[in-house]
Scaffold this motif. Structure first.
Motif: not given
Length: 841
Positions: A344, A164-167, A330-331, A140-143, A155
């Motif tokens: 993560s 906050d970064l989100v998936p 994912s978390e 999973t990556q976050y943006t 995250p």
């Protein structure tokens, strides 16, 4: 990192377990996968481990197991003497195990076995689109929602705005990309095909307004111009596949389509450009040659439609794997020095303390250390009723917490978790081949040449004996024969059903190792089952300890100390009972576990035995008739009793109870109703076994069975022609599980039992065997339906296309109708396989 090596000396499931256990002790090794058929071992490690270190872990250079660099070489077929008690079946032929790494591409019809490709494309044998093996571990990556260019593997906060970064949303799957590409080509093909079809069919309309705009010859030129984008862009891939199939002599469906539409297209161009070169039989009343541009584009567009629908259906067949992957969160929340921290799941290490909040998914496998919970395990076991959990209870990744919060310690992470193992098993099994597929392969090998031959014969017969215009009828019917034949419907019949069936089984808590297990499970005549942990709860408890000589608490401490060395459920029950009585456990020397009999050791300079009557006989102990009468009384009530002997003298006994599972009776009756004999083989004594057998109403039973006895009993049944399934959960069941036609392991049992089995029941309940039997029957019925449909379709369709009904009813099958039927034949097979997703087991 992952490395593959060659492993020699692994000849049975026991060897596999030994190698796995030894290498797993290395701190750098995270997972071990041994394929004894291919003599291949796959190792996942945190850092590089040299071959010398691996060999040392296996016992050094003198060990039976020799590991070396993986390389292509001829396998030595000389028989290697086994060091284990598992006896291989005679005349056993190993099936290829397809092991396609994640991200690689393979043919859904497995034309080339386990051959894989790095890039998408077409199968060089059958021409079908290659399928991508799903990523079994999704990173999973976050943006940032405000700055999508910011991408992080963990995250946190956006470095630009602090949000906050989100998936990130998952990218389109390979099946989705294929579908989108085909959909684009379908729109182009339809855009040009519909006008061609209208122009061609307009000849049937009285006072056609097109006659006022252009004459017939101009309309034919317009058809050619509109046909070119369909042939050379939207559907050019069909001709590429056809050409490759002919060059490589791997004739397939696209060979027939390419020849049929190619002949029609080239014939039409020749008829348009050089009409005077054709005899009058090919010309209309106006003097122009009958052209088949509309047949060419309509056939190609319909085949493209079939490919489009097939791509859509393919994405659904692997839906079980995708749904399982979605179960993993994912978390997770990790507790560090009393502070909660969101991380993560890929950053979780063994030993970490996690907090699972209400409604959250459990991230990894572990044990509850604080709090209580109600866990929804339906996605793992298939059972809808939530399970109560307390401190020291196990929880699995992917399951859903109820309304409370609890702390747990991470024990299995990454590929070690139960969910990951289920995903891997489903993935492997969905690509395996059922034995029935071998018949299909033989037929498919000769299918295309036979169809081409029939097409040629059709052309000759119509040319020689048909009505005028003979050559026109001959050409049209020969093309129709080529186009209606569909070898892909035959090829897809088995693998599609297997893929969907395996996924359905995973949802029900029935993990199937390969397609062969599905086929054999449908044929079983006899089910051999162990007692403890299979028919019973597998949670024995000590009811009482009777000591005729000596201090009861002191004796209890001695036998508990002895049992601390054993992993047997009965041993654990004795230790738990001793702890509850505050007994003092002393040191043990010369401990020995005698399989199927009991344990022995030296405690406080005294030889202590705890076991059954066979153990006493082995040690030469006699004269215990007084105690034996009391023991028999207990055994007749269905209880397990172990004798206590100190210095070769029997001084008492331990009575242990293990409740029969409530579902065992119901499951046994259902299996007997389906014609399956249920036979209980147990290491327990005759009296206890007889009592349990009577309560469960099994077909037959056998007591005092050692592992070798179970093995020999199964062999005798197999010699009689019986198809035997064996259900067990212990190490002592592993030989019998390996010998049986279908080994069924309880997911609550030992790893070696699961390794030896073809089917694993996650919940460890006998009802799972009923589900497995019903599922296998449904899958095999579905496969037979697919094969019947494919065979009957071609058996009826090809003669119809050849024109057998014309002399009697004046009926002919146009190439366009043939193309429509062909396109939907493969789609129908896949659609029928997808019905398995909704069946009730």
């Amino acid at each position: 990192m992952t490395h593959q090596h060659t492993i020699e000396g692994v000849t049975c499931s026991g060897c596999v377990n030994t190698v796995t256990e030894r290498l797993s002790k290395l701190p750098e090794i995270t997972s071990v996968e041994v394929n004894k058929e291919d003599k291949r071992i796959t190792l996942s490690m945190t850092s590089h481990v040299t071959l010398d270190s691996l060999q040392e872990a296996l016992g050094g250079k003198e060990s039976k197991y020799q590991i070396s660099l993986s390389k292509s070489e001829e396998h030595d077929e000389a028989k290697v003497k086994s060091c284990c008690s598992v006896t291989p079946k005679e005349n056993h032929t190993h099936k290829p195990k397809f092991n396609i790494p994640a991200g690689k591409y393979y043919c859904p019809m497995y034309c080339e076995g386990d051959k894989m490709y790095d890039k998408p494309g077409d199968c060089p044998v059958c021409g079908m689109d290659l399928v991508k093996q799903p990523e079994l571990v999704v990173k999973t990556q976050y943006t940032c929602p405000m700055h999508p260019e910011v991408i992080s593997d963990t995250p946190g906060n956006c470095p630009k705005c602090g949000m906050d970064l989100v998936p990130m949303q998952p990218k389109d799957t390979e099946e989705d990309k294929t579908y989108q590409q085909l959909w684009h080509k379908m729109k182009i093909a339809s855009l040009f095909t519909i006008p061609v079809f209208i122009i061609s069919m307009s000849e049937m309309i009285p006072n056609n307004p097109l006659y006022q705009i252009m004459d017939l010859e101009k309309r034919n030129w317009v058809q050619l111009i509109l046909t070119i984008p369909v042939v050379f862009y939207a559907c050019w891939m069909f001709f590429e596949r056809a050409w490759r199939s002919i060059v490589n002599w791997n004739l397939n469906m696209f060979t027939l389509i390419g020849i049929g539409t190619g002949v029609a297209f080239l014939f039409s161009i020749a008829g348009l450009v050089f009409p005077d070169a054709f005899p009058d039989e090919f010309k209309s009343h106006s003097g122009t040659v009958h052209l088949y541009f509309e047949a060419t584009v309509v056939v190609l567009t319909l085949v493209l439609l079939g490919q489009l629908l097939e791509a859509k259906a393919h994405s659904k067949t692997s839906g079980a794997i995708k749904e399982l992957l979605k179960l993993a969160p994912s978390e997770a929340t990790i507790v560090v020095d009393g502070v909660d921290k969101r991380v993560s799941i890929h950053d979780i290490q063994k030993g970490d303390i996690l907090r699972v909040k209400p409604g959250e998914k459990v991230a990894v496998d572990g044990t509850i250390t604080d709090g209580r919970a109600t866990i929804d395990e339906s996605m793992i076991t298939g059972e809808p009723i939530p399970v109560e959990k307390a401190v020291a209870d196990k929880v699995s990744s992917g399951t859903i917490n109820g309304t409370t919060s609890f702390l747990m310690v991470a024990e299995k992470v990454g590929a070690e978790t139960l969910l990951s193992q289920i995903v891997q098993m489903v993935s492997d099994a969905s690509r395996s081949r059922a034995p029935i597929q071998n018949l299909v392969d033989k037929i498919s090998r000769y299918f295309v040449p036979i169809v081409v031959g029939i097409s040629i014969i059709t052309f000759i017969i119509w040319w020689q004996f048909g009505p005028d215009p003979k050559l026109t009828y001959a050409l049209v019917n020969a093309i129709a024969v080529l186009i209606i034949a569909c070898p892909c419907a035959l090829g897809l019949a088995t693998p599609m059903s297997v893929m969907v069936g395996v996924g359905k089984g995973a949802k029900l808590g029935v993990l199937i190792k390969n397609a062969e297990a599905i086929e054999k499970m449908d044929k079983i005549d006899v089910l051999i089952t162990d007692k403890t942990g299979t028919l019973t709860e597998g949670k024995p408890s000590v009811e009482k300890v009777v000591v005729q000589q000596g201090d009861e608490k002191e004796v209890l401490g001695k036998i508990a100390a002895l049992n601390q060395q054993s992993e047997h459920p009965l041993a654990k029950a004795v230790v738990a009972f001793a702890m509850s009585k505050a007994a003092v456990l002393q040191n043990v020397a010369n401990f020995e576990s005698i399989t199927g009999k009991g344990v022995k050791g030296v405690v406080d300079n005294e030889v202590v035995l705890l076991g059954n009557k066979e153990l006493l006989k082995q040690e030469g102990i006699q004269n215990f008739e007084t105690i034996e009468k009391a023991v028999v009384t207990e055994q007749k009530q269905g209880k397990t009793v172990s004798y206590i002997a100190v210095n070769h003298k029997v001084i008492g006994y331990v009575t242990i109870t293990d409740a029969i599972k409530k579902t065992s009776v119901e499951a046994i009756q259902e299996l007997k109703h389906q014609g399956v004999e249920v036979i209980m083989l147990t290491g327990d004594n005759e009296n206890t076994a007889k009592s349990v057998a009577a309560e469960l109403q099994v077909s037959d039973f056998k007591a005092n069975c050692l592992p070798q006895d179970k093995l020999e009993y199964i062999k005798k049944l197999q010699i009689q022609g019986k198809v035997v399934a064996m259900a067990g959960d212990g190490i002592n069941d592993a030989p019998a599980l390996a010998q049986s036609d279908i080994g069924i392991a309880m997911g609550t049992g030992t790893d070696v039992a699961i390794e030896s089995a073809k089917i694993t029941l996650v919940k460890g309940d006998l009802v799972g065997i009923v589900k497995a039997k019903n599922l296998s029957h449904a899958v095999m019925r579905n496969i037979k339906q697919n094969l019947f449909f494919a065979f009957i379709y071609n058996t009826i369709g090809i003669p119809l296309a050849a024109g057998v009904l014309f002399p009697y009813f004046g009926i002919l099958l146009s190439p366009m109708i043939a193309a429509l039927a062909m396109s939907f034949s493969s789609v129908s097979v896949i659609a029928n396989a997808l019905r398995l997703r909704n069946i009730k087991i």
